[in-house]
Motif scaffolding. Sequence first.
Motif, PDB file in Angstrom:
ATOM      1  N   TYR A  28      40.096  36.695  30.542  1.00 14.94           N
ATOM      2  CA  TYR A  28      39.281  37.601  29.728  1.00 14.94           C
ATOM      3  C   TYR A  28      38.432  36.827  28.720  1.00 14.94           C
ATOM      4  O   TYR A  28      37.268  37.154  28.486  1.00 14.94           O
ATOM      5  CB  TYR A  28      40.157  38.633  29.005  1.00 14.94           C
ATOM      6  CG  TYR A  28      39.355  39.607  28.175  1.00 14.94           C
ATOM      7  CD1 TYR A  28      38.512  40.532  28.794  1.00 14.94           C
ATOM      8  CD2 TYR A  28      39.406  39.583  26.788  1.00 14.94           C
ATOM      9  CE1 TYR A  28      37.752  41.416  28.045  1.00 14.94           C
ATOM     10  CE2 TYR A  28      38.661  40.463  26.028  1.00 14.94           C
ATOM     11  CZ  TYR A  28      37.829  41.375  26.656  1.00 14.94           C
ATOM     12  OH  TYR A  28      37.068  42.253  25.911  1.00 14.94           O
ATOM     13  N   ILE A  31      35.426  35.451  30.514  1.00 12.95           N
ATOM     14  CA  ILE A  31      34.414  36.507  30.715  1.00 12.95           C
ATOM     15  C   ILE A  31      33.576  36.681  29.457  1.00 12.95           C
ATOM     16  O   ILE A  31      32.342  36.707  29.514  1.00 12.95           O
ATOM     17  CB  ILE A  31      35.089  37.843  31.112  1.00 12.95           C
ATOM     18  CG1 ILE A  31      35.623  37.756  32.539  1.00 12.95           C
ATOM     19  CG2 ILE A  31      34.113  39.010  30.973  1.00 12.95           C
ATOM     20  CD1 ILE A  31      36.460  38.947  32.973  1.00 12.95           C
ATOM     21  N   THR A  43      27.181  38.592  33.413  1.00 16.18           N
ATOM     22  CA  THR A  43      28.354  39.376  33.030  1.00 16.18           C
ATOM     23  C   THR A  43      29.256  39.440  34.257  1.00 16.18           C
ATOM     24  O   THR A  43      28.819  39.840  35.333  1.00 16.18           O
ATOM     25  CB  THR A  43      27.984  40.795  32.565  1.00 16.18           C
ATOM     26  OG1 THR A  43      27.207  41.434  33.567  1.00 16.18           O
ATOM     27  CG2 THR A  43      27.179  40.759  31.272  1.00 16.18           C
ATOM     28  N   ALA A  45      32.645  40.757  36.177  1.00 16.03           N
ATOM     29  CA  ALA A  45      33.791  41.661  36.278  1.00 16.03           C
ATOM     30  C   ALA A  45      34.997  40.795  36.619  1.00 16.03           C
ATOM     31  O   ALA A  45      34.850  39.662  37.101  1.00 16.03           O
ATOM     32  CB  ALA A  45      33.538  42.692  37.370  1.00 16.03           C
ATOM     33  N   ALA A  46      36.190  41.305  36.399  1.00 18.57           N
ATOM     34  CA  ALA A  46      37.409  40.524  36.647  1.00 18.57           C
ATOM     35  C   ALA A  46      37.447  40.006  38.085  1.00 18.57           C
ATOM     36  O   ALA A  46      37.752  38.830  38.322  1.00 18.57           O
ATOM     37  CB  ALA A  46      38.641  41.353  36.334  1.00 18.57           C
ATOM     38  N   SER A  48      34.991  39.374  40.157  1.00 20.63           N
ATOM     39  CA  SER A  48      33.991  38.313  40.334  1.00 20.63           C
ATOM     40  C   SER A  48      34.462  37.026  39.670  1.00 20.63           C
ATOM     41  O   SER A  48      34.313  35.936  40.224  1.00 20.63           O
ATOM     42  CB  SER A  48      32.655  38.723  39.723  1.00 20.63           C
ATOM     43  OG  SER A  48      32.165  39.880  40.340  1.00 20.63           O
TER      44      SER A  48
END
Length: 127
Positions: A28, A31, A43, A45-46, A48
């Motif tokens: 996280y 990210i 950006t 996503a988890a 990706s």
Amino acid sequence: MRSTSRPALREPSYFVLAALLGGPLHGYAVIKRVTELSDDRVTLAAGSLYSVIDRLLGEGLIAADGEEIVNGRARRYYRLTEEGYRVLGEEADRLARAARVVMDRLPRQGSSQASIPRPSTARIRPA
């Protein structure tokens, strides 16, 4: 000139490696850092992110660097490897050289716009 024939890094991979320059991070945090470093252009996503992480782990550019349990969930940390530092440095150098090709040829701010080459508007008539 690059010392290897490795292809250029894709932007998400580049920014994941760049995010880890400051030390190990968990998913996280990676990210969030990627979003900050890319000025919101990238950006992840988890799903990706973990695809990128799996690829970078497989290439030996990052390594797992410990795990902790937070709120009952495992939080794995990742860090750059020596190879990761080298590849990231080469890619940053490649991008800087590519930018210089353009920046060295752009008119300087405040200079006359008349010096900018314009495409010809003359039409070639068919014979």
